[in-house]
Design a protein around this motif. Structure first.
Motif, PDB file in Angstrom:
ATOM      1  N   GLY A 254       0.805  -1.216   0.000  1.00 10.14           N
ATOM      2  CA  GLY A 254       0.000   0.000   0.000  1.00 10.14           C
ATOM      3  C   GLY A 254       0.838   1.265   0.000  1.00 10.14           C
ATOM      4  O   GLY A 254       2.048   1.225  -0.251  1.00 10.14           O
ATOM      5  N   GLU A 255       0.176   2.383   0.296  1.00 10.77           N
ATOM      6  CA  GLU A 255       0.845   3.672   0.273  1.00 10.77           C
ATOM      7  C   GLU A 255       1.191   4.090   1.692  1.00 10.77           C
ATOM      8  O   GLU A 255       0.344   4.014   2.578  1.00 10.77           O
ATOM      9  N   PHE A 256       2.441   4.487   1.885  1.00 16.26           N
ATOM     10  CA  PHE A 256       2.857   4.853   3.239  1.00 16.26           C
ATOM     11  C   PHE A 256       4.062   5.775   3.189  1.00 16.26           C
ATOM     12  O   PHE A 256       4.715   5.910   2.155  1.00 16.26           O
ATOM     13  N   GLY A 257       4.350   6.397   4.324  1.00 17.28           N
ATOM     14  CA  GLY A 257       5.554   7.183   4.483  1.00 17.28           C
ATOM     15  C   GLY A 257       6.512   6.466   5.429  1.00 17.28           C
ATOM     16  O   GLY A 257       6.119   5.543   6.149  1.00 17.28           O
ATOM     17  N   VAL A 258       7.767   6.911   5.415  1.00 14.35           N
ATOM     18  CA  VAL A 258       8.799   6.258   6.216  1.00 14.35           C
ATOM     19  C   VAL A 258       9.634   7.311   6.938  1.00 14.35           C
ATOM     20  O   VAL A 258       9.947   8.357   6.371  1.00 14.35           O
ATOM     21  N   VAL A 259       9.958   7.030   8.198  1.00 10.25           N
ATOM     22  CA  VAL A 259      10.958   7.836   8.917  1.00 10.25           C
ATOM     23  C   VAL A 259      12.135   6.911   9.179  1.00 10.25           C
ATOM     24  O   VAL A 259      11.972   5.872   9.847  1.00 10.25           O
ATOM     25  N   CYS A 260      13.300   7.249   8.635  1.00  3.18           N
ATOM     26  CA  CYS A 260      14.424   6.305   8.690  1.00  3.18           C
ATOM     27  C   CYS A 260      15.713   6.984   9.128  1.00  3.18           C
ATOM     28  O   CYS A 260      15.776   8.204   9.291  1.00  3.18           O
ATOM     29  N   PHE A 261      16.752   6.165   9.322  1.00  2.00           N
ATOM     30  CA  PHE A 261      18.085   6.675   9.615  1.00  2.00           C
ATOM     31  C   PHE A 261      18.747   7.107   8.307  1.00  2.00           C
ATOM     32  O   PHE A 261      18.452   6.554   7.235  1.00  2.00           O
ATOM     33  N   GLU A 262      19.652   8.050   8.419  1.00  3.26           N
ATOM     34  CA  GLU A 262      20.281   8.615   7.225  1.00  3.26           C
ATOM     35  C   GLU A 262      20.951   7.548   6.365  1.00  3.26           C
ATOM     36  O   GLU A 262      20.833   7.553   5.141  1.00  3.26           O
ATOM     37  N   CYS A 273       9.681  10.113   2.533  1.00  2.00           N
ATOM     38  CA  CYS A 273      10.764   9.590   3.363  1.00  2.00           C
ATOM     39  C   CYS A 273      11.407  10.744   4.146  1.00  2.00           C
ATOM     40  O   CYS A 273      11.861  11.717   3.564  1.00  2.00           O
ATOM     41  N   ILE A 274      11.397  10.629   5.468  1.00  2.00           N
ATOM     42  CA  ILE A 274      11.952  11.668   6.342  1.00  2.00           C
ATOM     43  C   ILE A 274      13.094  11.053   7.151  1.00  2.00           C
ATOM     44  O   ILE A 274      12.970   9.936   7.662  1.00  2.00           O
ATOM     45  N   ILE A 275      14.203  11.784   7.259  1.00  2.00           N
ATOM     46  CA  ILE A 275      15.359  11.279   8.012  1.00  2.00           C
ATOM     47  C   ILE A 275      15.331  11.826   9.440  1.00  2.00           C
ATOM     48  O   ILE A 275      15.223  13.035   9.637  1.00  2.00           O
ATOM     49  N   ILE A 276      15.434  10.941  10.421  1.00  2.00           N
ATOM     50  CA  ILE A 276      15.439  11.387  11.818  1.00  2.00           C
ATOM     51  C   ILE A 276      16.857  11.628  12.337  1.00  2.00           C
ATOM     52  O   ILE A 276      17.050  12.303  13.353  1.00  2.00           O
ATOM     53  N   GLY A 277      17.860  11.095  11.610  1.00  2.00           N
ATOM     54  CA  GLY A 277      19.249  11.317  12.024  1.00  2.00           C
ATOM     55  C   GLY A 277      20.088  10.096  11.680  1.00  2.00           C
ATOM     56  O   GLY A 277      19.570   9.102  11.175  1.00  2.00           O
ATOM     57  N   ARG A 278      21.369  10.165  11.945  1.00  2.00           N
ATOM     58  CA  ARG A 278      22.209   9.000  11.732  1.00  2.00           C
ATOM     59  C   ARG A 278      21.855   7.947  12.776  1.00  2.00           C
ATOM     60  O   ARG A 278      21.372   8.260  13.867  1.00  2.00           O
ATOM     61  N   LEU A 296       3.822  15.041  10.481  1.00  2.00           N
ATOM     62  CA  LEU A 296       3.332  13.887   9.710  1.00  2.00           C
ATOM     63  C   LEU A 296       1.951  14.125   9.103  1.00  2.00           C
ATOM     64  O   LEU A 296       1.700  13.755   7.948  1.00  2.00           O
ATOM     65  N   ASP A 297       1.064  14.748   9.865  1.00  2.00           N
ATOM     66  CA  ASP A 297      -0.307  14.921   9.369  1.00  2.00           C
ATOM     67  C   ASP A 297      -0.396  15.884   8.183  1.00  2.00           C
ATOM     68  O   ASP A 297      -1.409  15.913   7.488  1.00  2.00           O
ATOM     69  N   ALA A 298       0.645  16.672   7.958  1.00  2.00           N
ATOM     70  CA  ALA A 298       0.615  17.617   6.832  1.00  2.00           C
ATOM     71  C   ALA A 298       0.910  16.918   5.506  1.00  2.00           C
ATOM     72  O   ALA A 298       0.685  17.480   4.440  1.00  2.00           O
ATOM     73  N   HIS A 299       1.419  15.677   5.571  1.00  2.00           N
ATOM     74  CA  HIS A 299       1.691  14.934   4.334  1.00  2.00           C
ATOM     75  C   HIS A 299       0.449  14.160   3.915  1.00  2.00           C
ATOM     76  O   HIS A 299      -0.404  13.837   4.741  1.00  2.00           O
ATOM     77  N   ASP A 300       0.399  13.823   2.635  1.00  2.00           N
ATOM     78  CA  ASP A 300      -0.765  13.131   2.099  1.00  2.00           C
ATOM     79  C   ASP A 300      -0.584  11.618   2.214  1.00  2.00           C
ATOM     80  O   ASP A 300      -0.635  10.898   1.227  1.00  2.00           O
ATOM     81  N   VAL A 301      -0.321  11.167   3.441  1.00  2.00           N
ATOM     82  CA  VAL A 301      -0.084   9.746   3.697  1.00  2.00           C
ATOM     83  C   VAL A 301      -0.762   9.408   5.025  1.00  2.00           C
ATOM     84  O   VAL A 301      -0.642  10.175   5.972  1.00  2.00           O
ATOM     85  N   ASP A 302      -1.455   8.273   5.079  1.00  2.00           N
ATOM     86  CA  ASP A 302      -2.198   7.932   6.309  1.00  2.00           C
ATOM     87  C   ASP A 302      -1.434   7.022   7.245  1.00  2.00           C
ATOM     88  O   ASP A 302      -1.845   6.793   8.373  1.00  2.00           O
ATOM     89  N   ARG A 303      -0.352   6.403   6.736  1.00  6.06           N
ATOM     90  CA  ARG A 303       0.357   5.412   7.546  1.00  6.06           C
ATOM     91  C   ARG A 303       1.853   5.644   7.447  1.00  6.06           C
ATOM     92  O   ARG A 303       2.388   5.880   6.362  1.00  6.06           O
ATOM     93  N   TRP A 304       2.534   5.601   8.582  1.00  3.98           N
ATOM     94  CA  TRP A 304       3.981   5.845   8.623  1.00  3.98           C
ATOM     95  C   TRP A 304       4.678   4.691   9.342  1.00  3.98           C
ATOM     96  O   TRP A 304       4.237   4.267  10.419  1.00  3.98           O
ATOM     97  N   TYR A 305       5.769   4.228   8.754  1.00  2.00           N
ATOM     98  CA  TYR A 305       6.655   3.276   9.429  1.00  2.00           C
ATOM     99  C   TYR A 305       7.877   4.036   9.916  1.00  2.00           C
ATOM    100  O   TYR A 305       8.524   4.745   9.146  1.00  2.00           O
ATOM    101  N   ILE A 306       8.184   3.896  11.189  1.00  2.00           N
ATOM    102  CA  ILE A 306       9.297   4.649  11.781  1.00  2.00           C
ATOM    103  C   ILE A 306      10.341   3.681  12.340  1.00  2.00           C
ATOM    104  O   ILE A 306      10.016   2.784  13.126  1.00  2.00           O
TER     105      ILE A 306
END
Ligand code: TXA
Ligand code: MG
Length: 330
Positions: A254-262, A273-278, A296-306
Protein backbone atom coordinates in the motif's frame (compact mmCIF):
# COMPACT_ATOMS: atom_id res chain seq x y z
CA UNK A 1 -13.43 39.09 21.94
CA UNK A 2 -14.52 36.87 24.84
CA UNK A 3 -12.12 35.73 27.52
CA UNK A 4 -11.18 32.56 25.61
CA UNK A 5 -10.09 34.47 22.50
CA UNK A 6 -6.79 36.26 22.11
CA UNK A 7 -4.75 37.81 19.44
CA UNK A 8 -1.61 35.72 19.90
CA UNK A 9 1.52 37.88 19.75
CA UNK A 10 4.96 36.39 19.08
CA UNK A 11 7.90 38.33 20.53
CA UNK A 12 11.61 37.49 20.56
CA UNK A 13 12.79 35.75 23.73
CA UNK A 14 14.83 38.68 25.03
CA UNK A 15 14.77 40.99 28.06
CA UNK A 16 11.84 43.05 26.83
CA UNK A 17 9.89 39.93 25.87
CA UNK A 18 10.57 38.54 29.36
CA UNK A 19 9.22 41.75 30.93
CA UNK A 20 6.02 41.54 28.88
CA UNK A 21 5.61 37.84 29.77
CA UNK A 22 6.05 38.57 33.49
CA UNK A 23 3.44 41.33 33.29
CA UNK A 24 0.87 39.02 31.66
CA UNK A 25 1.64 36.26 34.19
CA UNK A 26 1.14 38.75 37.02
CA UNK A 27 -2.32 39.45 35.54
CA UNK A 28 -3.21 35.75 35.78
CA UNK A 29 -2.56 35.02 32.09
CA UNK A 30 -0.73 32.12 30.47
CA UNK A 31 2.18 32.58 28.04
CA UNK A 32 4.35 30.15 26.06
CA UNK A 33 8.06 30.18 26.88
CA UNK A 34 11.03 28.42 25.26
CA UNK A 35 13.07 25.92 27.28
CA UNK A 36 15.97 23.67 26.34
CA UNK A 37 13.61 20.66 26.20
CA UNK A 38 10.29 21.77 24.65
CA UNK A 39 8.18 24.95 24.81
CA UNK A 40 6.21 25.35 28.04
CA UNK A 41 2.78 26.87 28.70
CA UNK A 42 3.48 29.01 31.75
CA UNK A 43 1.39 30.35 34.63
CA UNK A 44 2.48 31.74 37.99
CA UNK A 45 2.01 29.09 40.66
CA UNK A 46 0.28 31.70 42.87
CA UNK A 47 -2.32 32.73 40.27
CA UNK A 48 -5.29 30.34 40.38
CA UNK A 49 -6.72 31.95 37.24
CA UNK A 50 -3.54 31.24 35.30
CA UNK A 51 -3.34 27.65 36.54
CA UNK A 52 -6.96 27.07 35.51
CA UNK A 53 -6.20 28.45 32.06
CA UNK A 54 -3.36 25.96 31.60
CA UNK A 55 -5.80 23.08 31.98
CA UNK A 56 -8.44 24.75 29.82
CA UNK A 57 -6.13 25.79 26.96
CA UNK A 58 -4.45 22.36 26.75
CA UNK A 59 -7.62 20.40 27.45
CA UNK A 60 -5.53 18.70 30.14
CA UNK A 61 -7.09 16.22 32.61
CA UNK A 62 -7.40 17.88 36.03
CA UNK A 63 -5.65 15.01 37.84
CA UNK A 64 -2.37 15.58 35.99
CA UNK A 65 0.04 17.61 38.19
CA UNK A 66 2.32 20.39 36.90
CA UNK A 67 6.09 20.88 37.15
CA UNK A 68 7.22 23.94 39.14
CA UNK A 69 9.98 25.75 37.25
CA UNK A 70 12.39 27.65 39.52
CA UNK A 71 15.18 30.16 38.82
CA UNK A 72 17.66 28.23 40.94
CA UNK A 73 18.12 25.51 43.52
CA UNK A 74 17.37 27.76 46.48
CA UNK A 75 13.93 28.68 45.12
CA UNK A 76 13.23 25.00 44.38
CA UNK A 77 14.19 23.90 47.91
CA UNK A 78 11.57 26.25 49.37
CA UNK A 79 8.90 23.84 48.08
CA UNK A 80 10.38 20.52 49.20
CA UNK A 81 9.67 18.91 52.59
CA UNK A 82 12.90 18.01 54.40
CA UNK A 83 14.95 17.68 51.19
CA UNK A 84 17.84 15.25 51.66
CA UNK A 85 21.32 15.33 50.17
CA UNK A 86 20.16 13.46 47.04
CA UNK A 87 18.26 16.56 45.86
CA UNK A 88 21.33 18.75 46.32
CA UNK A 89 23.60 16.27 44.53
CA UNK A 90 21.28 16.05 41.53
CA UNK A 91 20.72 19.83 41.52
CA UNK A 92 24.47 20.52 41.60
CA UNK A 93 25.09 18.07 38.80
CA UNK A 94 22.19 18.82 36.45
CA UNK A 95 20.54 22.19 37.20
CA UNK A 96 19.95 24.31 35.29
CA UNK A 97 19.08 21.56 32.83
CA UNK A 98 16.63 18.93 31.60
CA UNK A 99 16.03 17.11 34.89
CA UNK A 100 12.80 17.22 36.92
CA UNK A 101 13.06 16.03 40.52
CA UNK A 102 9.95 14.73 42.32
CA UNK A 103 10.10 15.00 46.12
CA UNK A 104 7.72 15.28 49.06
CA UNK A 105 6.03 18.69 48.97
CA UNK A 106 5.57 21.20 51.77
CA UNK A 107 2.76 23.68 52.46
CA UNK A 108 4.24 26.36 50.18
CA UNK A 109 3.04 24.39 47.16
CA UNK A 110 -0.41 25.47 45.94
CA UNK A 111 -2.79 22.48 45.87
CA UNK A 112 -3.90 23.05 42.29
CA UNK A 113 -0.31 22.48 41.09
CA UNK A 114 0.00 18.96 42.45
CA UNK A 115 -3.50 17.62 41.76
CA UNK A 116 -3.80 16.31 45.29
CA UNK A 117 -0.47 14.45 45.41
CA UNK A 118 1.83 14.80 48.42
CA UNK A 119 4.80 15.25 46.08
CA UNK A 120 5.95 18.11 43.87
CA UNK A 121 7.93 18.09 40.60
CA UNK A 122 10.75 20.67 40.52
CA UNK A 123 12.97 21.81 37.67
CA UNK A 124 15.38 24.65 36.90
CA UNK A 125 15.32 25.21 33.13
CA UNK A 126 18.48 26.11 31.24
CA UNK A 127 16.97 28.83 29.04
CA UNK A 128 18.05 32.16 30.56
CA UNK A 129 15.00 34.09 29.41
CA UNK A 130 12.73 31.48 31.01
CA UNK A 131 14.71 31.89 34.26
CA UNK A 132 14.55 35.71 33.92
CA UNK A 133 10.76 35.49 33.71
CA UNK A 134 10.72 33.36 36.89
CA UNK A 135 13.00 35.84 38.67
CA UNK A 136 10.77 38.75 37.61
CA UNK A 137 7.76 36.87 39.02
CA UNK A 138 9.58 35.98 42.24
CA UNK A 139 7.71 32.66 42.48
CA UNK A 140 7.94 29.39 40.54
CA UNK A 141 6.18 29.05 37.21
CA UNK A 142 4.01 26.01 36.56
CA UNK A 143 4.49 24.88 32.96
CA UNK A 144 3.46 21.77 31.09
CA UNK A 145 4.53 21.33 27.48
CA UNK A 146 2.78 23.93 25.28
CA UNK A 147 0.79 21.45 23.18
CA UNK A 148 -2.86 20.48 23.15
CA UNK A 149 -3.14 17.35 25.33
CA UNK A 150 -2.36 14.14 23.37
CA UNK A 151 -0.59 16.07 20.57
CA UNK A 152 3.21 15.95 20.22
CA UNK A 153 5.09 18.63 22.20
CA UNK A 154 6.22 21.79 20.36
CA UNK A 155 9.94 22.43 19.88
CA UNK A 156 9.69 25.77 18.11
CA UNK A 157 7.50 28.88 18.33
CA UNK A 158 5.81 28.16 14.99
CA UNK A 159 4.50 24.83 16.30
CA UNK A 160 3.19 26.50 19.49
CA UNK A 161 1.39 29.04 17.29
CA UNK A 162 -0.07 26.27 15.13
CA UNK A 163 -1.48 24.48 18.19
CA UNK A 164 -2.44 27.43 20.44
CA UNK A 165 -3.12 30.37 18.09
CA UNK A 166 -5.98 32.48 19.45
CA UNK A 167 -5.91 30.71 22.81
CA UNK A 168 -3.03 32.53 24.51
CA UNK A 169 -1.87 36.16 24.39
CA UNK A 170 1.90 35.68 23.98
CA UNK A 171 4.59 33.33 22.74
CA UNK A 172 8.27 34.13 23.30
CA UNK A 173 10.26 32.85 20.32
CA UNK A 174 13.59 31.42 21.41
CA UNK A 175 14.20 29.34 18.28
CA UNK A 176 14.38 25.55 18.18
CA UNK A 177 14.84 23.64 21.45
CA UNK A 178 18.34 22.20 21.77
CA UNK A 179 17.25 18.96 23.49
CA UNK A 180 13.88 18.41 21.83
CA UNK A 181 12.30 15.91 24.29
CA UNK A 182 10.85 16.71 27.71
CA UNK A 183 12.97 16.53 30.86
CA UNK A 184 13.93 13.30 32.56
CA UNK A 185 11.70 12.87 35.64
CA UNK A 186 13.33 11.22 38.66
CA UNK A 187 11.36 10.30 41.79
CA UNK A 188 13.27 10.44 45.09
CA UNK A 189 11.44 8.10 47.41
CA UNK A 190 12.96 5.41 49.66
CA UNK A 191 14.22 4.21 46.30
CA UNK A 192 15.07 6.30 43.24
CA UNK A 193 13.15 5.69 40.03
CA UNK A 194 12.92 7.23 36.59
CA UNK A 195 9.32 8.19 35.82
CA UNK A 196 10.04 9.56 32.35
CA UNK A 197 13.23 9.06 30.32
CA UNK A 198 14.88 12.16 28.84
CA UNK A 199 18.21 13.62 27.81
CA UNK A 200 19.77 12.94 31.23
CA UNK A 201 20.24 9.19 31.36
CA UNK A 202 19.57 6.72 34.13
CA UNK A 203 23.29 5.97 34.18
CA UNK A 204 24.25 9.64 34.66
CA UNK A 205 21.84 9.87 37.61
CA UNK A 206 23.16 6.64 39.16
CA UNK A 207 26.73 7.93 38.86
CA UNK A 208 25.91 11.14 40.72
CA UNK A 209 23.91 9.42 43.47
CA UNK A 210 26.22 6.39 43.66
CA UNK A 211 23.18 4.10 43.89
CA UNK A 212 21.11 2.03 41.50
CA UNK A 213 17.75 3.27 40.33
CA UNK A 214 14.82 0.87 40.24
CA UNK A 215 12.39 0.33 37.41
CA UNK A 216 9.04 1.78 38.19
CA UNK A 217 6.86 -1.06 39.45
CA UNK A 218 3.11 -1.29 39.52
CA UNK A 219 3.27 -0.44 43.23
CA UNK A 220 5.18 2.82 42.79
CA UNK A 221 3.32 5.87 41.50
CA UNK A 222 4.10 6.73 37.90
CA UNK A 223 3.93 10.24 36.47
CA UNK A 224 0.16 10.54 36.09
CA UNK A 225 0.56 12.16 32.68
CA UNK A 226 2.22 9.04 31.30
CA UNK A 227 -0.98 7.01 31.48
CA UNK A 228 -2.77 9.09 28.84
CA UNK A 229 -2.62 8.62 25.10
CA UNK A 230 0.23 10.84 24.10
CA UNK A 231 2.32 12.37 21.35
CA UNK A 232 -0.04 11.01 18.73
CA UNK A 233 -0.49 12.45 15.27
CA UNK A 234 -3.82 11.66 13.56
CA UNK A 235 -2.24 9.30 11.02
CA UNK A 236 -1.30 5.72 11.92
CA UNK A 237 2.23 5.25 13.27
CA UNK A 238 4.00 1.86 13.33
CA UNK A 239 7.50 1.23 14.69
CA UNK A 240 10.26 -1.04 13.47
CA UNK A 241 13.16 -2.13 15.70
CA UNK A 242 15.92 -4.14 14.08
CA UNK A 243 18.65 -4.16 11.42
CA UNK A 244 16.76 -4.77 8.19
CA UNK A 245 14.45 -1.81 7.84
CA UNK A 246 14.87 -1.46 4.07
CA UNK A 247 13.92 -5.14 3.53
CA UNK A 248 11.03 -4.78 5.94
CA UNK A 249 9.78 -1.74 4.00
CA UNK A 250 9.97 -3.69 0.72
CA UNK A 251 7.54 -6.20 2.24
CA UNK A 252 5.00 -3.51 3.23
CA UNK A 253 1.94 -3.09 1.01
CA UNK A 254 0.00 0.00 0.00
CA UNK A 255 0.84 3.67 0.27
CA UNK A 256 2.86 4.85 3.24
CA UNK A 257 5.55 7.18 4.48
CA UNK A 258 8.80 6.26 6.22
CA UNK A 259 10.96 7.84 8.92
CA UNK A 260 14.42 6.30 8.69
CA UNK A 261 18.08 6.68 9.61
CA UNK A 262 20.28 8.61 7.22
CA UNK A 263 22.40 5.60 6.27
CA UNK A 264 19.46 3.58 4.96
CA UNK A 265 17.67 6.30 3.02
CA UNK A 266 18.93 5.28 -0.43
CA UNK A 267 17.51 1.77 -0.02
CA UNK A 268 14.03 2.94 1.00
CA UNK A 269 11.18 3.01 -1.49
CA UNK A 270 8.16 4.92 -0.15
CA UNK A 271 5.83 7.79 -1.03
CA UNK A 272 7.47 10.03 1.57
CA UNK A 273 10.76 9.59 3.36
CA UNK A 274 11.95 11.67 6.34
CA UNK A 275 15.36 11.28 8.01
CA UNK A 276 15.44 11.39 11.82
CA UNK A 277 19.25 11.32 12.02
CA UNK A 278 22.21 9.00 11.73
CA UNK A 279 21.68 5.57 13.30
CA UNK A 280 23.97 6.30 16.25
CA UNK A 281 23.08 9.97 16.74
CA UNK A 282 20.85 9.78 19.81
CA UNK A 283 20.91 13.53 20.51
CA UNK A 284 20.10 14.41 16.89
CA UNK A 285 17.19 11.95 16.87
CA UNK A 286 15.89 13.47 20.12
CA UNK A 287 16.13 16.96 18.67
CA UNK A 288 14.19 16.11 15.50
CA UNK A 289 11.64 13.71 16.99
CA UNK A 290 8.75 16.06 17.82
CA UNK A 291 9.34 18.22 14.76
CA UNK A 292 8.81 15.09 12.68
CA UNK A 293 5.82 13.80 14.67
CA UNK A 294 4.19 17.23 14.43
CA UNK A 295 4.74 17.31 10.66
CA UNK A 296 3.33 13.89 9.71
CA UNK A 297 -0.31 14.92 9.37
CA UNK A 298 0.61 17.62 6.83
CA UNK A 299 1.69 14.93 4.33
CA UNK A 300 -0.77 13.13 2.10
CA UNK A 301 -0.08 9.75 3.70
CA UNK A 302 -2.20 7.93 6.31
CA UNK A 303 0.36 5.41 7.55
CA UNK A 304 3.98 5.84 8.62
CA UNK A 305 6.65 3.28 9.43
CA UNK A 306 9.30 4.65 11.78
CA UNK A 307 12.68 3.03 12.40
CA UNK A 308 13.79 3.33 16.01
CA UNK A 309 16.35 1.93 18.43
CA UNK A 310 15.32 0.74 21.90
CA UNK A 311 18.68 1.84 23.30
CA UNK A 312 17.59 5.46 22.87
CA UNK A 313 15.09 5.41 25.73
CA UNK A 314 13.81 8.99 25.45
CA UNK A 315 13.05 8.68 21.73
CA UNK A 316 11.71 5.14 22.01
CA UNK A 317 9.39 6.05 24.92
CA UNK A 318 7.68 8.82 22.89
CA UNK A 319 7.48 6.77 19.70
CA UNK A 320 6.02 3.78 21.57
CA UNK A 321 3.19 6.03 22.76
CA UNK A 322 2.73 7.68 19.35
CA UNK A 323 2.43 4.18 17.85
CA UNK A 324 0.20 3.03 20.69
CA UNK A 325 2.44 0.03 21.12
CA UNK A 326 2.41 -1.16 17.47
CA UNK A 327 5.93 -2.49 16.88
CA UNK A 328 7.56 -4.82 14.37
CA UNK A 329 10.61 -6.58 15.72
CA UNK A 330 13.18 -7.22 12.98
O1 TXA B 1 10.82 19.36 29.87
C1 TXA B 1 9.77 19.43 30.53
O2 TXA B 1 9.62 18.81 31.59
C2 TXA B 1 8.66 20.35 29.98
C3 TXA B 1 9.20 21.79 29.99
C4 TXA B 1 8.13 22.79 29.61
O3 TXA B 1 9.73 22.06 31.27
N1 TXA B 1 7.47 20.20 30.76
C5 TXA B 1 6.68 19.10 30.69
O4 TXA B 1 5.54 19.16 31.47
O5 TXA B 1 6.95 18.14 30.01
P1 TXA B 1 4.31 18.16 31.25
O6 TXA B 1 3.26 18.66 32.17
O7 TXA B 1 3.96 18.10 29.82
O8 TXA B 1 4.84 16.80 31.77
C6 TXA B 1 5.12 16.69 33.15
C7 TXA B 1 4.94 15.29 33.62
C8 TXA B 1 3.52 14.78 33.57
O9 TXA B 1 3.52 13.47 33.05
C9 TXA B 1 3.08 14.79 35.03
O10 TXA B 1 2.15 13.77 35.30
C10 TXA B 1 4.39 14.56 35.75
O11 TXA B 1 5.33 15.27 35.01
N2 TXA B 1 4.36 15.07 37.12
C11 TXA B 1 4.16 16.33 37.55
N3 TXA B 1 4.14 16.39 38.89
C12 TXA B 1 4.36 15.15 39.33
C13 TXA B 1 4.44 14.53 40.63
N4 TXA B 1 4.31 15.25 41.75
N5 TXA B 1 4.67 13.20 40.70
C14 TXA B 1 4.80 12.48 39.59
N6 TXA B 1 4.72 12.98 38.33
C15 TXA B 1 4.50 14.30 38.21
MG1 MG C 1 3.41 17.21 28.11
Amino acid sequence: MNSHMHKTTVLPADKSGAARAAQLLDDGEVVALPSETVYGLAARCDREQGLEKIFKVKNRPADNPLILHCDGTSMALRYAKNPDERVKKLADAFWPGPLTIVVKRNDNVPDSVTAGQDTVALRVPKNEIFRDVITLCGVPIAAPSANISTSPSPTDAGEVLRQLDGKIPLILDGGSCAVGVESTIVLLDEVVSILRPGDISRLAIEKVLRINTVDKKKSTPIAPGMKYRHYAPKCEVLLYCGDNFADFIKSCKGEFGVVCFEEEQEDIVAKECIIIGRANDEKGQQRRLFKILNSLDAHDVDRWYIHTDKRFEAVYNRLFKAAQGKIFQG
